[in-house]
Scaffold this motif. Structure first.
Motif, PDB file in Angstrom:
ATOM      1  N   VAL A 123       0.868  -1.180   0.000  1.00  0.00           N
ATOM      2  CA  VAL A 123       0.000   0.000   0.000  1.00  0.00           C
ATOM      3  C   VAL A 123       0.902   1.226   0.000  1.00  0.00           C
ATOM      4  N   LEU A 124       0.639   2.147  -0.918  1.00  0.00           N
ATOM      5  CA  LEU A 124       1.427   3.376  -0.924  1.00  0.00           C
ATOM      6  C   LEU A 124       0.531   4.580  -1.141  1.00  0.00           C
ATOM      7  N   ALA A 125       1.024   5.733  -0.711  1.00  0.00           N
ATOM      8  CA  ALA A 125       0.335   6.999  -0.938  1.00  0.00           C
ATOM      9  C   ALA A 125       1.284   7.943  -1.665  1.00  0.00           C
ATOM     10  N   THR A 126       0.752   8.703  -2.590  1.00  0.00           N
ATOM     11  CA  THR A 126       1.551   9.685  -3.316  1.00  0.00           C
ATOM     12  C   THR A 126       1.508  11.017  -2.580  1.00  0.00           C
ATOM     13  N   GLU A 167      -0.566   9.031   5.415  1.00  0.00           N
ATOM     14  CA  GLU A 167       0.198   7.959   6.037  1.00  0.00           C
ATOM     15  C   GLU A 167      -0.497   6.632   5.776  1.00  0.00           C
ATOM     16  N   VAL A 168       0.300   5.569   5.576  1.00  0.00           N
ATOM     17  CA  VAL A 168      -0.260   4.235   5.350  1.00  0.00           C
ATOM     18  C   VAL A 168       0.408   3.249   6.298  1.00  0.00           C
ATOM     19  N   VAL A 177      -5.077   3.568   6.532  1.00  0.00           N
ATOM     20  CA  VAL A 177      -4.542   4.837   6.041  1.00  0.00           C
ATOM     21  C   VAL A 177      -5.052   5.974   6.919  1.00  0.00           C
ATOM     22  N   LEU A 178      -4.286   7.049   6.934  1.00  0.00           N
ATOM     23  CA  LEU A 178      -4.628   8.256   7.690  1.00  0.00           C
ATOM     24  C   LEU A 178      -4.763   9.403   6.705  1.00  0.00           C
ATOM     25  N   THR A 179      -5.840  10.184   6.819  1.00  0.00           N
ATOM     26  CA  THR A 179      -6.058  11.307   5.910  1.00  0.00           C
ATOM     27  C   THR A 179      -5.577  12.607   6.544  1.00  0.00           C
ATOM     28  N   SER A 180      -5.469  13.635   5.710  1.00  0.00           N
ATOM     29  CA  SER A 180      -4.966  14.928   6.173  1.00  0.00           C
ATOM     30  C   SER A 180      -5.891  15.588   7.178  1.00  0.00           C
TER      31      SER A 180
END
Length: 561
Positions: A123-126, A167-168, A177-180
């Motif tokens: 799992v990745l976040a850009t 963040e993942v 996952v964590l959102t802004s």
């Protein structure tokens, strides 16, 4: 063989100590000039060429034996290579590869963070906050609503539209996952309540974790193999999922299907949380570590091997701790202090280290490369942006800068902007001729390219001139008694000599009494005598030099049949 079978998942109750592990040492060195990530000591990277290694700016080694890797180059291209279990490389198939394969869908995306599970899945976040997943998916840990393995990275959009993920985290077979805006979303395997939904049914798509977190802002997340953690902006820690080793820190061993606050941390402000296989570490705002959970390798750092279901303080010398590290696939712990010292404890190549031990490493990543089983990375390793300029780089940048210069040379009708103090420091000649009231100095003895190259040399210690112009610079260096510059000029001339300019360069060497260069040019002329004697330079050769040349050439047998 399905590497994600439930029989493997329940290994969180800690397997017996292994008998050893091969040493894999990572040296993550930031080279300010090259900005290169040094990954050369990880065995998986021995499959890459030196040219490829020099381009790497981000990397993550993962998999059951550290046999898979994803890396990002300086051009934001993404590559993967290795065993490719369950399609975890994202290359479109399940074939292993020793050649790096480019993941086109991720190229140019600028990866911000990455995590991986035991299947493995990724799992990745850009940096834009988009989420991509691929790999093992028997328990819907990819969040796409299916249980089909994902062979290529696909964006996860369900319930995450208009959300920026910052963040993942991955457990063995669940994802978080964590959102802004401080919201937490989870999906995947849920036999112990690790997705926090209140049930034990697997969750095929991302859903927000609510319950006690409904109106709270989360700033940090982490996953153990089958548990989840969240740190709130006020420093409270909420936990849920599997608790057979007391890794939730609630004082019990019962599983928790929804988020629950760790009451024992009341009055303590936690900044970061890190999860090992079945143990947990937190770092407080005062630089203190607390640990709890499984401890059969001493991974809690308490001096014994007894499990702890309540948070227990860990003493790391007397220094303030600024980073804690753990990985859900290992029983190893690490910490970095404010003074830069790195400590480790827990499993160390099959042995047990029950108290924090000072290492010779410079970063916590090295601990997991060398001591953990398997030797994987506990986070996406990146070259940090470094805008700092060294003194030499700063001086080079200021050459011919009219905004900061306090004197300018006028040569062939063109200005060259420089700094008096630097010229006086760097050159004896300028100490005697430069006055404080000089603003413009005319120079007629040398050409613009030559004099500019000389002034630039004082800023950079190097020269950039064609060999013909280097002759003029050699003249200047001789006049100003700059012996090092003379040597650089001679090197430049040697590197640029050819049949057409050989006589001109030989003449210059004789004129400026550069004996080594003279001998070099003479030998070149002898070795290419037929062509050299047919050039314009030979036809216009000074009479005395021609006589000397013919005489010397005769002595070395150049005219023998």
């Amino acid at each position: 063989m399905d590497r994600g079978a439930p029989a493997q998942i329940h290994m969180e109750d800690e397997p017996p100590p292994s008998q050893g592990v091969s040493v894999k040492v990572l040296e993550a060195t930031l080279l300010s000039a090259l900005k290169m990530l040094d990954v050369g000591k990880w065995p998986i990277f021995s499959l890459c060429s030196q040219e490829e290694l020099k381009l790497i700016r981000q990397a993550c080694v993962f998999g059951s034996a550290g046999n898979e890797v994803l890396y990002v180059t300086e051009n934001d291209e993404v590559f993967a290579l290795g065993m490719n279990c369950s399609g975890c490389l994202g290359t479109g198939d399940v074939q292993s590869t020793i050649e790096p394969k480019r993941l086109d869908v991720l190229c140019g995306k600028k990866i911000a963070c990455l995590s991986y599970g035991s299947g493995p899945h990724v799992v990745l976040a850009t940096e834009e906050g988009e989420v991509y997943t691929w790999g093992h998916n028997a328990y819907s840990q990819l969040g796409n609503g299916t249980t089909n393995h994902g062979l290529v990275p696909c964006q996860v959009s369900t319930n995450l539209v208009n959300k920026k993920v910052i963040e993942v985290a991955c457990g063995s077979h669940h994802s978080m996952v964590l959102t802004s805006d401080g919201e937490v979303y989870t999906w995947g395997y849920n036999n112990s309540g690790q997705v926090g939904s209140g049930s034990t049914a697997n969750q095929p798509i991302p859903r927000r974790v609510t319950s006690c977190l409904q109106n709270k802002v989360v700033v940090n997340i982490a996953c153990g193999q089958m548990c989840s953690m969240a740190v709130l902006e006020n420093g409270e820690v909420y936990v849920w999922g599997y608790n057979g080793n007391g890794q939730l820190g609630l004082g019990s061993s019962g599983n928790q299907p929804t988020p629950c606050r760790i009451a024992a941390l009341q009055g303590i402000r936690v900044q970061r949380v890190a999860c090992g296989c079945a143990h947990t570490l937190v770092l407080t705002d005062e630089g203190q570590i607390y640990a709890w959970g499984a401890n059969s390798y001493g991974q809690l750092g308490t001096g014994n091997k007894s499990n702890q279901s309540y948070p227990t303080a860990v003493t790391v010398d007397k220094d303030r701790v600024i980073e804690v590290a753990a990985c859900h696939s290992a029983h190893t712990s690490a910490a970095k202090t404010q003074s830069g010292q790195v400590y480790m404890w827990g499993q160390c190549r099959g042995q047990s280290v029950v108290l924090p031990h000072l290492t010779h490493f410079a970063c916590t990543d090295d601990v997991f490369a060398c001591f953990a089983t398997p030797a994987v990375m506990w986070r996406l390793l990146s070259v940090e942006p470094d805008d700092h300029l060294t003194v030499a780089q700063s001086l080079k940048k200021e050459f011919d800068n009219p905004e900061t210069a306090d004197v300018k040379f006028l040569v062939d009708g063109k200005y060259i902007h420089v700094h008096k103090v630097l010229l006086k420091i760097r050159c004896e000649h300028f100490r005697s001729i430069l006055n404080n009231d000089d603003e413009i100095i005319e120079m007629n003895e040398f050409s613009y390219p030559v004099y500019r190259a000389f002034l630039e040399y004082l800023y950079t210690d190097s020269i950039r001139l064609p060999p013909e112009d280097a002759i003029g610079l050699l003249d200047l260096a001789t006049l100003y008694r700059e012996n090092r510059l003379k040597k650089l000029c001679q090197q430049t001339i040697k590197q640029g000599i050819c049949e057409e300019n050989a006589i001109a360069l030989l003449s210059a060497a004789v004129k400026y009494e550069a004996q080594d260069l003279e001998e070099f040019c003479f030998r070149f002329c002898i070795n290419h005598l037929t062509v050299v004697t047919q050039t314009q330079g030979f036809a216009e050769m000074d009479h005395d030099l021609l006589k000397s040349f013919i005489s010397k050439a005769s002595r070395v047998g150049a005219f023998r049949n």
